[in-house]
Design an enzyme around this catalytic site. Structure first.
Site, short mmCIF file in Angstrom:
data_model
loop_
_atom_site.label_atom_id
_atom_site.label_comp_id
_atom_site.label_asym_id
_atom_site.label_seq_id
_atom_site.Cartn_x
_atom_site.Cartn_y
_atom_site.Cartn_z
N HIS A 167 0.96 -1.11 0.02
CA HIS A 167 0.03 -0.05 0.08
C HIS A 167 0.66 1.25 -0.06
O HIS A 167 0.22 2.25 0.27
CB HIS A 167 -0.94 -0.07 1.31
CG HIS A 167 -2.02 -1.11 1.05
ND1 HIS A 167 -2.72 -1.31 2.25
CD2 HIS A 167 -2.52 -1.76 0.08
CE1 HIS A 167 -3.52 -2.29 1.71
NE2 HIS A 167 -3.55 -2.67 0.35
N ASN A 177 -4.18 -12.04 16.02
CA ASN A 177 -5.16 -10.67 16.10
C ASN A 177 -5.64 -10.78 17.41
O ASN A 177 -5.70 -11.71 17.99
CB ASN A 177 -6.19 -10.72 15.01
CG ASN A 177 -6.80 -9.55 14.64
OD1 ASN A 177 -7.15 -8.80 15.50
ND2 ASN A 177 -6.91 -9.30 13.31
P1 NAD Z 1 -7.32 -2.33 10.27
O1 NAD Z 1 -6.74 -1.04 11.05
O2 NAD Z 1 -8.40 -2.57 9.38
O3 NAD Z 1 -7.22 -3.55 11.43
C1 NAD Z 1 -6.42 -3.68 12.32
C2 NAD Z 1 -6.43 -5.06 12.88
O4 NAD Z 1 -5.27 -5.41 13.87
C3 NAD Z 1 -7.85 -5.36 13.69
O5 NAD Z 1 -8.27 -6.45 13.15
C4 NAD Z 1 -7.43 -5.45 15.02
O6 NAD Z 1 -8.25 -6.30 15.74
C5 NAD Z 1 -5.91 -5.70 15.05
N1 NAD Z 1 -5.02 -5.48 16.24
C6 NAD Z 1 -5.16 -3.81 16.79
N2 NAD Z 1 -4.45 -3.90 17.79
C7 NAD Z 1 -3.67 -5.10 17.68
C8 NAD Z 1 -2.71 -5.61 18.42
N3 NAD Z 1 -1.84 -4.96 19.57
N4 NAD Z 1 -2.19 -6.82 18.46
C9 NAD Z 1 -2.77 -7.69 17.41
N5 NAD Z 1 -3.76 -7.26 16.59
C10 NAD Z 1 -4.04 -6.07 16.78
O7 NAD Z 1 -5.88 -2.77 9.60
P2 NAD Z 1 -5.58 -3.24 8.10
O8 NAD Z 1 -6.26 -4.52 8.00
O9 NAD Z 1 -3.91 -3.26 8.17
O10 NAD Z 1 -6.09 -2.18 6.96
C11 NAD Z 1 -5.76 -0.88 7.46
C12 NAD Z 1 -5.34 -0.06 5.96
O11 NAD Z 1 -4.92 1.33 6.38
C13 NAD Z 1 -4.25 -0.50 5.20
O12 NAD Z 1 -4.38 -0.33 3.93
C14 NAD Z 1 -3.12 0.48 5.61
O13 NAD Z 1 -2.29 0.84 4.62
C15 NAD Z 1 -3.52 1.56 6.26
N6 NAD Z 1 -3.13 2.11 7.62
C16 NAD Z 1 -1.76 1.97 7.89
C17 NAD Z 1 -1.31 2.19 9.28
C18 NAD Z 1 0.19 2.09 9.42
O14 NAD Z 1 0.94 2.09 8.49
N7 NAD Z 1 0.66 1.81 10.70
C19 NAD Z 1 -1.97 2.74 10.02
C20 NAD Z 1 -3.48 2.82 9.72
C21 NAD Z 1 -3.89 2.29 8.59
#
Ligand code: NAD
Length: 234
Positions: A108, A201
């Site tokens: 992404h 997760n």
């Molecule tokens: P999402 O935010 O949709 O889902 C996050 C998942 O992680 C959830 O299922 C949640 O239950 C789980 N989770 C949260 N904290 C956790 C922990 N401490 N340990 C284990 N699991 C945990 O994320 P996604 O599926 O990656 O989709 C998000 C989209 O947004 C992606 O396209 C991404 O590019 C973007 N995004 C990226 C970032 C980043 O780069 N850090 C942050 C936010 C969004």
């Protein structure tokens, strides 16, 4: 075991202080996704989209944001494992790189890069990006720069390499990803029949039924433990 492929999502960076994608209110850091993370939004209101990513970039560069035990465990596994290791991430942060991981595919895009829409050239970028910003000595690119991010409705990067990596993997581990953003959520279906599929997760996801095993808990504790178990079993 010859080949291990890992898919990470926003959940792995949550304990480093970067918020995940959708809060309970369905917003990403207070914004509706369609207002800040689509090509249409960039056309209609480029200043808002640029400002959104400027805030995310500045937050990532905060000195308190550092890789956590889960990022570090993946790097350690990669360095000790004698087979092939591929790390696919949906994250736009650079915490896997900073932990020391090597073979990373950013499907992404990356927050600390920008791209010219006209020439396709990609540049490292740590400053705010504005409509008139351009890389040093490249006045020709004024008005063409955008974040090097895959927005909703755009094709993810590296898909051919990703599909190729999954085709013959023996272990597939999805960490901290909600299983709702496609095509990432569907990658589990590209693994071969013999492949062991593990999901780490905090909660169940819509794709949980497609995994053989579920490790429910925080990435910072589950990931180090799981990969130590794998190393011990080799
Ligand atoms: P999402 O935010 O949709 O889902 C996050 C998942 O992680 C959830 O299922 C949640 O239950 C789980 N989770 C949260 N904290 C956790 C922990 N401490 N340990 C284990 N699991 C945990 O994320 P996604 O599926 O990656 O989709 C998000 C989209 O947004 C992606 O396209 C991404 O590019 C973007 N995004 C990226 C970032 C980043 O780069 N850090 C942050 C936010 C969004």
């Amino acid at each position: 075991m010859n080949k291990v492929v890992v898919l990470t999502g926003a959940g792995i960076s949550q304990e480093s202080g970067i918020r995940t994608f959708r809060g309970e209110d369905g917003l990403w850091e207070g914004y509706a996704v369609e207002d800040v993370a689509t090509p249409q939004a960039f056309k209609i209101n480029p200043d808002l989209v640029l400002e959104f990513y400027n805030q995310r970039r500045a937050a990532l560069l905060d000195k308190n944001i550092v890789p956590n035990a889960a990022h570090i465990a993946l790097c350690e596994f990669e360095s000790k494992f004698s087979g092939e290791f591929v790390l696919i991430t949906q994250n736009i942060d650079n915490l896997h790189e900073r932990a020391g991981s090597k073979n990373i595919l950013h499907m992404h895009g990356e927050l600390l890069k920008v791209r010219s829409e006209e020439t396709g050239e990609v540049f490292e970028w740590k400053e705010d990006l504005h409509r008139k910003s351009h890389p040093q000595n490249r006045e020709d690119l004024v008005g063409t720069m955008r974040p090097h991010i895959v927005w909703f409705g755009e094709a993810p990067f590296e898909m051919i390499t990703i599909e190729h990596a999954l085709r013959d993997c023996d272990l597939f581990v999805a960490i901290g990803t909600s299983g709702v953003v496609y095509p990432a959520a569907g990658l589990v279906h590209s693994t071969p029949k013999h492949c062991r599929r593990v999901e780490i997760n905090l909660e169940q996801t819509p794709v949980s039924p497609h995994f053989h095993e579920k490790r429910q808990g925080r990435a910072s504790s589950e990931v180090p433990q799981f990969f130590q178990e794998i190393l011990n079993s080799l």
